[in-house]
Design an enzyme around this catalytic site. Structure first.
Site, short mmCIF file in Angstrom:
data_model
loop_
_atom_site.label_atom_id
_atom_site.label_comp_id
_atom_site.label_asym_id
_atom_site.label_seq_id
_atom_site.Cartn_x
_atom_site.Cartn_y
_atom_site.Cartn_z
N GLU A 42 0.83 -1.21 0.00
CA GLU A 42 0.00 0.00 0.00
C GLU A 42 0.86 1.25 0.00
OE1 GLU A 42 -3.48 2.06 -0.27
OE2 GLU A 42 -3.29 -0.11 -0.32
N CYS A 95 -5.99 8.46 -4.66
CA CYS A 95 -5.56 7.14 -5.09
C CYS A 95 -5.99 6.93 -6.54
CB CYS A 95 -6.15 6.07 -4.16
SG CYS A 95 -7.90 5.74 -4.44
#
Length: 93
Positions: free
Chosen positions: A15, A24
């Site tokens: 991540e 994101c």
């Protein structure tokens, strides 16, 4: 049952740990280790920053939420590796 340190390390590896708010790939405001719950578009535009300690705290809060969900949905007790994988998948989904 809690996510093991090995599981946490794998989550962080894949991540990433970003201390400045960003969008994101799904265009969701994010900060820390994939934390989205308390981040807004305004935070991204203002380049909100957090400390490593804050990122760790947010991750711990997020993990606790997903750990409860995984345990609630498992029909058989998972082993530690399975649990870590389930929580990881839930967290990044």
């Amino acid at each position: 049952m809690e996510t093991s340190q090995r599981g946490i390390d794998i989550i962080k590896k894949w991540e990433g740990v970003k201390l400045v708010a960003y969008f994101c790939p799904a265009n969701v405001p994010t900060i820390g280790v994939g934390h989205t719950r308390t981040v807004t578009r305004a935070d991204v535009h203002a380049q909100r920053r957090i400390t490593v300690e804050e990122a760790e705290r947010l991750l711990a809060e997020d993990l606790a939420t997903f750990e409860r969900g995984v345990l609630r949905l498992c029909t058989l007790p998972p082993n530690q590796n399975q649990f870590d994988a389930f929580v990881s998948l839930a967290l990044i989904s």
